[in-house]
Scaffold this motif. Structure first.
Motif, PDB file in Angstrom:
ATOM      1  N   TYR A 129     -78.012  56.740  48.654  1.00  0.00           N
ATOM      2  CA  TYR A 129     -77.539  55.444  49.357  1.00  0.00           C
ATOM      3  C   TYR A 129     -76.131  54.966  49.114  1.00  0.00           C
ATOM      4  N   ASN A 130     -75.354  54.553  50.026  1.00  0.00           N
ATOM      5  CA  ASN A 130     -74.108  54.213  49.561  1.00  0.00           C
ATOM      6  C   ASN A 130     -74.140  52.669  50.291  1.00  0.00           C
ATOM      7  N   LYS A 131     -73.830  51.512  49.539  1.00  0.00           N
ATOM      8  CA  LYS A 131     -73.765  50.393  50.281  1.00  0.00           C
ATOM      9  C   LYS A 131     -72.623  50.269  51.381  1.00  0.00           C
ATOM     10  N   THR A 132     -71.664  50.955  51.174  1.00  0.00           N
ATOM     11  CA  THR A 132     -70.605  51.063  52.178  1.00  0.00           C
ATOM     12  C   THR A 132     -71.126  51.550  53.760  1.00  0.00           C
ATOM     13  N   ASP A 133     -71.997  52.502  53.480  1.00  0.00           N
ATOM     14  CA  ASP A 133     -72.794  53.106  54.803  1.00  0.00           C
ATOM     15  C   ASP A 133     -73.394  52.017  55.535  1.00  0.00           C
ATOM     16  N   THR A 134     -74.176  51.173  54.740  1.00  0.00           N
ATOM     17  CA  THR A 134     -74.924  50.044  55.417  1.00  0.00           C
ATOM     18  C   THR A 134     -74.186  48.932  55.836  1.00  0.00           C
ATOM     19  N   SER A 135     -73.103  48.712  55.101  1.00  0.00           N
ATOM     20  CA  SER A 135     -71.985  47.778  55.766  1.00  0.00           C
ATOM     21  C   SER A 135     -71.469  48.293  56.919  1.00  0.00           C
ATOM     22  N   PHE A 336     -47.627  73.860  57.014  1.00  0.00           N
ATOM     23  CA  PHE A 336     -47.114  75.036  57.069  1.00  0.00           C
ATOM     24  C   PHE A 336     -45.687  75.083  56.230  1.00  0.00           C
ATOM     25  N   ARG A 337     -45.185  73.947  56.115  1.00  0.00           N
ATOM     26  CA  ARG A 337     -44.015  73.957  55.073  1.00  0.00           C
ATOM     27  C   ARG A 337     -44.303  74.208  53.725  1.00  0.00           C
ATOM     28  N   ASN A 338     -45.440  73.989  53.320  1.00  0.00           N
ATOM     29  CA  ASN A 338     -46.083  74.017  51.832  1.00  0.00           C
ATOM     30  C   ASN A 338     -47.059  75.237  51.866  1.00  0.00           C
ATOM     31  N   ASN A 339     -47.453  75.875  52.798  1.00  0.00           N
ATOM     32  CA  ASN A 339     -48.537  76.972  53.093  1.00  0.00           C
ATOM     33  C   ASN A 339     -49.598  76.581  52.455  1.00  0.00           C
ATOM     34  N   LYS A 340     -50.264  75.367  52.883  1.00  0.00           N
ATOM     35  CA  LYS A 340     -51.175  74.830  52.218  1.00  0.00           C
ATOM     36  C   LYS A 340     -52.464  74.590  53.020  1.00  0.00           C
ATOM     37  N   LEU A 341     -53.664  74.435  52.877  1.00  0.00           N
ATOM     38  CA  LEU A 341     -54.593  73.842  53.589  1.00  0.00           C
ATOM     39  C   LEU A 341     -55.222  72.669  52.781  1.00  0.00           C
ATOM     40  N   LYS A 342     -55.244  71.538  53.290  1.00  0.00           N
ATOM     41  CA  LYS A 342     -55.557  70.319  52.428  1.00  0.00           C
ATOM     42  C   LYS A 342     -56.952  69.823  53.121  1.00  0.00           C
ATOM     43  N   ARG A 343     -57.874  69.323  52.376  1.00  0.00           N
ATOM     44  CA  ARG A 343     -58.828  68.660  52.520  1.00  0.00           C
ATOM     45  C   ARG A 343     -58.971  67.039  51.911  1.00  0.00           C
ATOM     46  N   PHE A 344     -59.201  66.231  52.989  1.00  0.00           N
ATOM     47  CA  PHE A 344     -59.273  64.918  52.674  1.00  0.00           C
ATOM     48  C   PHE A 344     -60.707  64.220  52.980  1.00  0.00           C
ATOM     49  N   ASP A 345     -61.077  63.344  52.097  1.00  0.00           N
ATOM     50  CA  ASP A 345     -62.091  62.590  52.411  1.00  0.00           C
ATOM     51  C   ASP A 345     -61.787  61.532  53.495  1.00  0.00           C
ATOM     52  N   ILE A 346     -62.486  61.190  54.445  1.00  0.00           N
ATOM     53  CA  ILE A 346     -62.024  60.310  55.676  1.00  0.00           C
ATOM     54  C   ILE A 346     -62.215  58.891  55.197  1.00  0.00           C
ATOM     55  N   SER A 347     -63.241  58.559  54.286  1.00  0.00           N
ATOM     56  CA  SER A 347     -63.438  57.086  54.552  1.00  0.00           C
ATOM     57  C   SER A 347     -62.582  56.640  53.258  1.00  0.00           C
ATOM     58  N   SER A 348     -62.217  57.319  52.094  1.00  0.00           N
ATOM     59  CA  SER A 348     -61.246  57.013  51.005  1.00  0.00           C
ATOM     60  C   SER A 348     -59.823  57.441  51.225  1.00  0.00           C
ATOM     61  N   SER A 349     -59.781  58.373  52.151  1.00  0.00           N
ATOM     62  CA  SER A 349     -58.325  59.033  52.461  1.00  0.00           C
ATOM     63  C   SER A 349     -57.831  59.697  51.077  1.00  0.00           C
ATOM     64  N   SER A 350     -58.640  60.159  50.514  1.00  0.00           N
ATOM     65  CA  SER A 350     -58.421  60.788  49.149  1.00  0.00           C
ATOM     66  C   SER A 350     -58.528  62.401  49.289  1.00  0.00           C
ATOM     67  N   LEU A 351     -57.691  62.979  48.462  1.00  0.00           N
ATOM     68  CA  LEU A 351     -57.664  64.286  48.628  1.00  0.00           C
ATOM     69  C   LEU A 351     -59.059  65.127  47.718  1.00  0.00           C
ATOM     70  N   ILE A 352     -59.508  66.083  48.539  1.00  0.00           N
ATOM     71  CA  ILE A 352     -60.798  66.460  47.838  1.00  0.00           C
ATOM     72  C   ILE A 352     -60.121  67.833  47.254  1.00  0.00           C
ATOM     73  N   ASP A 353     -59.564  68.486  47.917  1.00  0.00           N
ATOM     74  CA  ASP A 353     -59.096  69.987  47.223  1.00  0.00           C
ATOM     75  C   ASP A 353     -58.075  70.685  48.414  1.00  0.00           C
ATOM     76  N   TYR A 354     -57.678  71.659  47.708  1.00  0.00           N
ATOM     77  CA  TYR A 354     -56.535  72.144  48.803  1.00  0.00           C
ATOM     78  C   TYR A 354     -56.687  73.917  48.214  1.00  0.00           C
ATOM     79  N   CYS A 355     -56.022  74.758  49.029  1.00  0.00           N
ATOM     80  CA  CYS A 355     -55.819  76.114  48.703  1.00  0.00           C
ATOM     81  C   CYS A 355     -54.547  76.549  49.500  1.00  0.00           C
ATOM     82  N   GLU A 356     -53.968  77.698  48.785  1.00  0.00           N
ATOM     83  CA  GLU A 356     -52.639  78.232  49.243  1.00  0.00           C
ATOM     84  C   GLU A 356     -53.143  79.143  50.493  1.00  0.00           C
ATOM     85  N   VAL A 357     -52.309  78.941  51.784  1.00  0.00           N
ATOM     86  CA  VAL A 357     -52.403  79.851  53.034  1.00  0.00           C
ATOM     87  C   VAL A 357     -51.244  80.617  53.208  1.00  0.00           C
TER      88      VAL A 357
END
Length: 561
Positions: A129-135, A336-357
């Motif tokens: 349960y997340n109150k934000t989901d209900t809102s 591509f400038r930093n050779n990275k794959l970056k994953r973000f949470d859509i709701s909070s716009s916060s970084l989850i993790d990344y890896c070098e590619v």
């Protein structure tokens, strides 16, 4: 708390848990206990009635003492009470994380046997349960309800327009009959009948459409009412919220696939040759049923920036977000400038993790439940695990540059940012190379990003010099959409049957139909040179990448008719 109208008879008090039996009879009373066998909450009066039946006396009841130590606030255990619409009598107490739906255990056996992320709602409610989901669900319900009300009002306008046009058409028939009195009596009757027939056809279509919106409104109101009734029952709130999200998404799917009726009338056009040919004619003139529909277009309600610059990135240059894709409630970017794959949470716009590619990553697409494939300019496709942490898996070496990438039916479709499109199997064996049309003419000048439509029957390749290039699933060339407003680099499908294109040189975002034809412009002016675009199907958020440290995030809704 009281609701307007006579749908519910509610007290002025609010309760965390309401009696299920009373709610079925449009009454709101506080529940004191939960019956495990009945899977219902009961108030004091209903508990007394329950105990009057011998077969029910052995049932197990839970109250606040079952879940709360002494001294803590009084509360009943939280269980969902909503019954499955597909399986009568079965409570929707299961949640499939893979498909993001709530269901009953029969649904699990029939539709989710292979899903690995099934869990009990009541056992995991504090985690789920997340109150934000209900809102968010409540907000979507309100927005969708407003849209359905507007669409229903539009059908009323159309009906009036149609009835007015009917009156005008019949008057035109009568006026023409007066002039041609000695010939026209029988023909008048034939013409009026034709008008009536065409009117009935259009009226039936509009009434059917109006009824559909009315039914949708009733369902939305019911779901909204259920959320209001649930109050503090977070399990019921969770289930109802998920049902609301599913209903809003389903209605959104239907509306995006359907063209709205925009104009409806019957019209009578008199024949100027009637005097000389009246004996040969079957009616007084031509009767037509005139109607038109328009595409449902997106409109932007809000814009904000998502910062994608990491402290681990190079400090001497900006990020370059050349690719993106949606994975559940996250968005993955290639930098591509930093050779990275970056994953973000859509709701909070916060970084989850990344890896070098390494190797200049460009396009990215999902290729399974736990993997994405990244097209790298150094002639390589890199597979990356998206389970838990992003991590590199296998890679396939190619004999050409790799820029755009898409996946369907165990095949990879790759562009070379030049003049070719390639189709591979998942082992890297080339199945087809496309460079020219049936007449031998080059198809591309610069093949960029690539996507399938929602039906997976058309493949679209962006070429910012030629337009939107269309193929079938076997990479057979169909056509190039050369509209001057369509010169894409980034392309994506929104899941509603639309293809969204980011025009690199025009600095616009355009919505195209399932077959690639332009529907309209969503964003008239982006920043300079948009590189990538992706849309979250349910949240209606659009992400546009540039050669900058921030990605533009557009909140979207439907344009009013």
């Amino acid at each position: 708390m009281a609701l307007s109208g006579s749908i519910l008879k509610m007290s002025e008090e609010t309760f965390d848990f309401i009696c299920t039996s009373c709610a079925d009879n449009n009454l709101i009373k506080e529940a004191l206990k939960y019956c495990v066998e009945c899977q219902k909450y009961y108030c004091k009066d209903c508990l007394t009635n329950h105990q009057q039946f011998a077969l029910l006396k052995g049932h197990t009841f839970l109250d606040n003492s079952s879940v709360k130590p002494q001294g803590q606030p009084r509360s009943l255990p939280a269980f969902p009470t909503k019954q499955c619409s597909q399986h009568i009598g079965k409570i929707m107490d299961m949640f499939c994380k893979t498909h993001d739906v709530v269901c009953c255990y029969v649904c699990v056996a029939e539709d989710h046997a292979s899903c690995k992320d099934m869990m009990s709602v009541s056992d995991n409610i504090n985690r789920l349960y997340n109150k934000t989901d209900t809102s968010r669900a409540t907000s979507e319900l309100s927005d969708t309800l407003d849209t359905m009300n507007q669409r229903q009002a539009n059908t009323d306008t159309l009906l009036k327009q149609l009835r007015d046009s009917k009156t005008t058409a019949i008057k035109a028939v009568s006026d023409y009959r007066i002039e041609m009195e000695k010939f026209l009596k029988k023909l008048e009757e034939a013409s009026i009948k034709e008008i009536e027939d065409k009117y009935q056809t259009l009226e039936s279509q509009i009434l059917a459409e109006r009824q559909r919106y009315e039914d949708s409104i009733d369902e939305l109101k019911n779901l909204k009412q259920l959320i209001q009734q649930a109050s503090g029952n977070i399990a019921q709130l969770f289930v109802c919220s998920k049902l609301a999200e599913k209903k809003c998404t389903t209605l959104g799917d239907d509306e995006m696939e359907r063209k709205s009726l925009k104009h409806a009338e019957v019209k009578f056009v008199p024949s100027e040759q009637l005097k000389s040919s009246i004996e040969k004619m079957k009616n007084l003139g031509e009767t037509s049923a005139i109607s038109s529909r328009t595409y449902n277009l997106y409109k932007v309600t809000k814009i904000h920036d998502m910062n994608v610059k990491l402290k681990e990135d190079r400090s001497d240059c900006n990020c370059r977000i050349y690719g993106s894709c949606i994975i559940d409630d996250t968005v993955i970017f290639t930098d591509f400038r930093n050779n990275k794959l970056k994953r973000f949470d859509i709701s909070s716009s916060s970084l989850i993790d990344y890896c070098e590619v390494p190797g200049d990553p460009r396009g990215v697409c999902r290729v399974g439940e736990r993997e994405v494939a990244v097209a790298c300019l150094d002639r390589r496709v890199q597979f990356v695990s998206i389970h838990n942490k992003l991590s590199l898996l296998r890679s396939i070496q190619m004999n050409h540059k790799c820029y755009g990438i898409a996946y369907s039916n165990d095949k990879l479709y790759i562009t070379d940012v030049n003049k070719s499109l390639y189709m591979y199997d998942m082992s890297g064996n080339i199945l087809k190379t496309v460079t020219s049309d049936n007449s031998g003419q080059p198809i591309f000048e610069c093949s960029k990003h690539i996507t399938f439509n929602d039906k997976k029957d058309r493949l679209f390749v962006g070429d910012d010099k030629k337009g939107l290039v269309c193929f079938n699933a076997e990479c057979d060339y169909i056509e190039t959409v050369t509209d001057s407003d369509v010169r894409p680099d980034g392309v994506c499908s929104d899941g509603y049957g639309n293809v969204i294109v980011a025009n690199y040189r025009l600095h616009t975002i355009v919505q195209c139909s399932r077959d690639g034809q332009k529907c309209g412009i969503i964003v008239n002016k982006t920043r300079e040179y948009p590189r990538s675009v992706s849309i979250h199907h349910g949240l209606r958020k659009m992400f546009v990448g540039y050669d900058t440290d921030t990605v533009e995030v557009y909140n979207l809704t439907w344009k009013s008719d």
